[in-house]
Design a protein around this motif. Structure first.
Motif, mmCIF file in Angstrom:
data_model
loop_
_atom_site.group_PDB
_atom_site.id
_atom_site.type_symbol
_atom_site.label_atom_id
_atom_site.label_comp_id
_atom_site.label_asym_id
_atom_site.label_seq_id
_atom_site.Cartn_x
_atom_site.Cartn_y
_atom_site.Cartn_z
ATOM 1 N N ARG A 38 1.038 -1.245 0.192
ATOM 2 C CA ARG A 38 -0.011 0.105 0.101
ATOM 3 C C ARG A 38 0.932 1.180 -0.021
ATOM 4 N N GLN A 39 0.509 2.236 -0.592
ATOM 5 C CA GLN A 39 1.029 3.633 -0.523
ATOM 6 C C GLN A 39 0.077 4.914 -0.386
ATOM 7 N N ARG A 45 5.779 3.340 -0.648
ATOM 8 C CA ARG A 45 5.238 2.024 -0.558
ATOM 9 C C ARG A 45 5.364 1.159 0.597
#
Length: 119
Positions: A38-39, A45
């Motif tokens: 996820r970022q 990230r």
């Protein structure tokens, strides 16, 4: 060519749940470990979870352990991320990736699906 297509993101209240899916094509799915990353805006990230090719071995980031569950269906070439007890800090673009068995780096990445958790 290889494609990883995520779906299932959206807006949810804190404490709620979402289930993300990542459909893979163009590769021998059962030969790949699948990861979720996820970022968030302005952040790097980060790793969320991984499931190895057989589906029997998984690993999670400490920040999601006990709340998120990764799974896969090799017959459907799909990996899932069940996210429960969501927090505002889980807000991010969620991206799936594929890593060939025995390799250290991920070779293929999806475009991502946005998850927004409101407080």
């Amino acid at each position: 060519q290889v494609q990883l297509v995520e779906s299932g993101g959206g807006l949810v209240q804190a404490g709620g749940s979402l289930r993300l899916s990542c459909a893979a094509s163009g590769l021998t799915f059962s030969s790949y470990a699948m990861g979720w990353f996820r970022q968030a805006p302005g952040k790097e990230r980060e790793f969320v979870a991984i499931i190895y090719s057989s589906g029997s071995t998984t690993a999670y980031a400490d920040s999601v352990k006990g709340r998120f569950t990764i799974s896969r269906d090799n017959a459907k070439n799909t990996v899932y991320l069940q996210m429960n007890s969501l927090k505002p800090e889980d807000t991010a673009d969620y991206i799936c990736a594929a890593k060939l068995r025995g390799r250290h780096t991920y070779e293929y990445w999806g475009q991502g699906t946005q998850v927004t958790v409101s407080s």
